[in-house]
Design a protein around this motif. Structure first.
Motif, short mmCIF file in Angstrom:
data_model
loop_
_atom_site.label_atom_id
_atom_site.label_comp_id
_atom_site.label_asym_id
_atom_site.label_seq_id
_atom_site.Cartn_x
_atom_site.Cartn_y
_atom_site.Cartn_z
N THR A 46 -37.78 2.33 19.39
CA THR A 46 -38.76 3.12 18.99
C THR A 46 -40.20 3.43 19.53
O THR A 46 -40.72 4.76 19.48
CB THR A 46 -40.76 1.61 18.06
N ILE A 47 -40.38 3.51 20.81
CA ILE A 47 -40.86 3.71 22.11
C ILE A 47 -40.34 5.47 21.75
O ILE A 47 -40.36 6.35 21.88
CB ILE A 47 -41.26 3.36 23.74
N ARG A 48 -38.49 5.52 22.23
CA ARG A 48 -38.10 6.41 22.61
C ARG A 48 -37.90 7.65 21.44
O ARG A 48 -37.67 8.69 21.77
CB ARG A 48 -36.42 6.62 22.59
N ASN A 49 -38.40 6.64 20.09
CA ASN A 49 -38.07 7.77 19.26
C ASN A 49 -39.34 7.46 18.28
O ASN A 49 -39.38 7.53 16.93
CB ASN A 49 -36.94 7.18 17.86
N PRO A 50 -41.14 8.62 19.18
CA PRO A 50 -41.61 8.15 18.83
C PRO A 50 -42.25 8.65 17.01
O PRO A 50 -43.11 8.65 15.96
CB PRO A 50 -42.68 8.11 19.19
N LYS A 51 -41.88 10.09 16.26
CA LYS A 51 -41.73 10.48 15.44
C LYS A 51 -41.37 9.87 14.46
O LYS A 51 -41.83 9.98 13.29
CB LYS A 51 -40.86 12.39 15.27
N SER A 52 -40.56 8.98 14.39
CA SER A 52 -40.03 8.56 13.07
C SER A 52 -40.42 7.12 13.01
O SER A 52 -40.09 6.07 12.21
CB SER A 52 -38.42 8.40 12.81
N ALA A 147 -31.14 3.34 21.75
CA ALA A 147 -31.55 2.04 22.61
C ALA A 147 -30.78 1.06 22.03
O ALA A 147 -31.06 0.09 21.18
CB ALA A 147 -33.46 1.49 23.31
N GLY A 148 -30.34 0.31 23.89
CA GLY A 148 -29.41 -1.09 23.18
C GLY A 148 -28.28 -0.27 21.73
O GLY A 148 -28.24 0.00 22.62
N VAL A 149 -28.40 -1.69 21.25
CA VAL A 149 -27.58 -1.24 19.85
C VAL A 149 -27.85 -0.98 19.06
O VAL A 149 -27.06 -0.55 18.31
CB VAL A 149 -26.89 -3.47 19.34
N PHE A 150 -28.80 -0.33 19.02
CA PHE A 150 -29.30 0.54 18.31
C PHE A 150 -29.50 2.34 18.27
O PHE A 150 -29.61 2.53 19.32
CB PHE A 150 -31.53 0.34 18.10
N GLU A 151 -28.45 2.64 17.72
CA GLU A 151 -28.16 3.97 17.15
C GLU A 151 -27.92 4.94 16.13
O GLU A 151 -27.77 4.28 15.77
CB GLU A 151 -27.22 5.08 18.63
N GLY A 152 -28.24 6.45 16.42
CA GLY A 152 -27.34 6.81 15.01
C GLY A 152 -28.65 7.90 14.95
O GLY A 152 -29.38 8.37 15.36
N SER A 153 -28.40 8.41 13.44
CA SER A 153 -29.07 9.72 12.51
C SER A 153 -30.93 9.60 12.01
O SER A 153 -30.94 8.38 12.21
CB SER A 153 -28.51 10.91 12.30
N THR A 154 -31.22 11.20 12.22
CA THR A 154 -32.50 10.40 12.40
C THR A 154 -32.54 10.52 10.33
O THR A 154 -32.13 10.91 9.72
CB THR A 154 -33.98 11.19 11.99
#
Lengths: 257, 257
Positions: A46-52, A147-154
């Motif tokens: 969430t910190i690395r993807n603050p817009k979404s 971040a860790g196990v969490f990845e994917g598209s917006t």
């Protein structure tokens, strides 16, 4: 209606539908509940993807009262919950206090209802609201930062805006970087990997008329989609449109108070 | 000297003192390394206390190259490390690659060197720098917002500023909320629980002359102090003043680029 009254009605089972248009001036939030084992990766995502993923509040392991809603219980005060196991929807429940575990960490994430209130105030017509539908949402080719196990598209939400108001809509939303901020994309859906604009992945397509431009904003469904894709063993979320309603006013939240 | 040259010198053992005044235009960072088990609580603590804990970068479990320093290795590129076990300093080392574990999560946190470069640019004299001393730091009665096992009071840095420049110094630093931001307190040390201003908890007291006012800012030592107080089983930090020097320019960092 006051949010506290709504939450009490929900808790008693007297309100079990969506919360769209209810308590309009108050912040509504997405909920994601995951075991603590995954909480660091998710928080970092969430910190690395603050817009979404605009984080409103993190409730530590076992906590269930939001500081933005006195006397609340996030386990009973949402009309409908979805339970996912290993990435599959396995249950829909009206309360989750039964089966609640002390290692559950809960994330309240900003919701487009807050964001849209500012657009409407600015005179931007929002057809899905006029037609009492859900906003159209699409998976895109825009990557998130892993971040860790969490990845994917917006995941983005799309709103058709009259051409003459596109700049104004972009300006209004760019004032709220803590919410979804400026649009990620304006115009041709193909450029962000959306092949068929008439077929959203979530929500309802309300058409794009002559003289309208599709505008795309980062969407709070992104973290949910990414967590599903990670197939973590257990996750609970609100059901789409069935949000947690806080005592915090939209204006106060957007102005950072 | 370029930061990459400095890091290579450090790695080879050719530079093993502090980094104050070295590569002046580049961001220097505090380091905290902890086992992943505590990483969620610690990350949440930094988010809840952004003034004292401005996060530059989180390196996930096992990672050791900073994205702000190409080819870097945070295990070898800092001149001196402190190892703490259960809250006690148990070792001082020039490299930590030996004994490195795959579950170590590393946090790079903003350092006052960056912050001070803006004050100096703005014409605020900083006596500890003129006298080549460390800034004075104090434990206060200002609480932090707790997260998991991490709780305690805020550590502040104090700089004596000529009365006529106090407002200017406050204004300059308030422009950088992502760094330590506006001062937490100005004036009477007793009001924030500092009994004897001549006896800092860390660093050097450089006096407060007639016509000067003590100004207090949130300090990046706070997360270290709080982690020590939590007595977690294992933690590694940089030794005070012996920082990690990135390739990122102060100006770019402070302007959010």
């Amino acid at each position: 209606m006051l949010p506290s009254d709504l939450r009490n009605n929900i808790r008693r089972g007297d309100h079990n539908t969506h919360t769209s248009g209810v308590c309009q001036h108050y912040v509504q939030a997405n909920l994601v509940v995951i075991p603590k084992e995954y909480a660091f990766d998710f928080l970092l995502f969430t910190i690395r993807n603050p817009k979404s993923c605009p984080i409103i509040e993190v409730l530590e392991a076992g906590q269930f009262e939001s500081k933005y809603a006195e006397g609340s219980d996030i386990r009973t005060d949402i009309p409908l919950y979805h339970v996912y196991e290993h990435g599959q929807l396995t249950d829909k429940k009206h309360r989750i206090d039964d089966g609640w575990k002390d290692d559950f960490v809960s994330f309240l994430i900003g919701c487009s209802f807050t964001f849209e209130s500012q657009l409407i105030k600015g005179g931007i017509p929002l057809r899905h609201i006029e037609e009492n539908k859900n906003v159209a949402m699409y998976k895109t080719s825009i990557p998130t930062e892993k971040a860790g196990v969490f990845e994917g598209s917006t995941v983005v939400s799309m709103r058709p805006v009259p051409d003459a108001l596109v700049q104004k809509a972009a300006d209004i939303t760019s004032l709220f970087p803590e919410m979804h901020g400026a649009p990620l994309h304006v115009g041709d859906p193909g450029e962000i990997g959306i092949d068929d604009i008439t077929q959203p992945d979530f929500g309802d397509f309300v058409g794009i008329k002559d003289g309208e431009t599709p505008m795309f904003w980062a969407c709070g469904v992104t973290p949910q989609a990414v967590a599903l894709q990670a197939k973590i063993p257990y996750m609970i979320t609100h059901a789409p449109g069935h949000m947690f309603v806080t005592d915090w006013k939209n204006d106060e939240y957007l102005n950072g108070k």
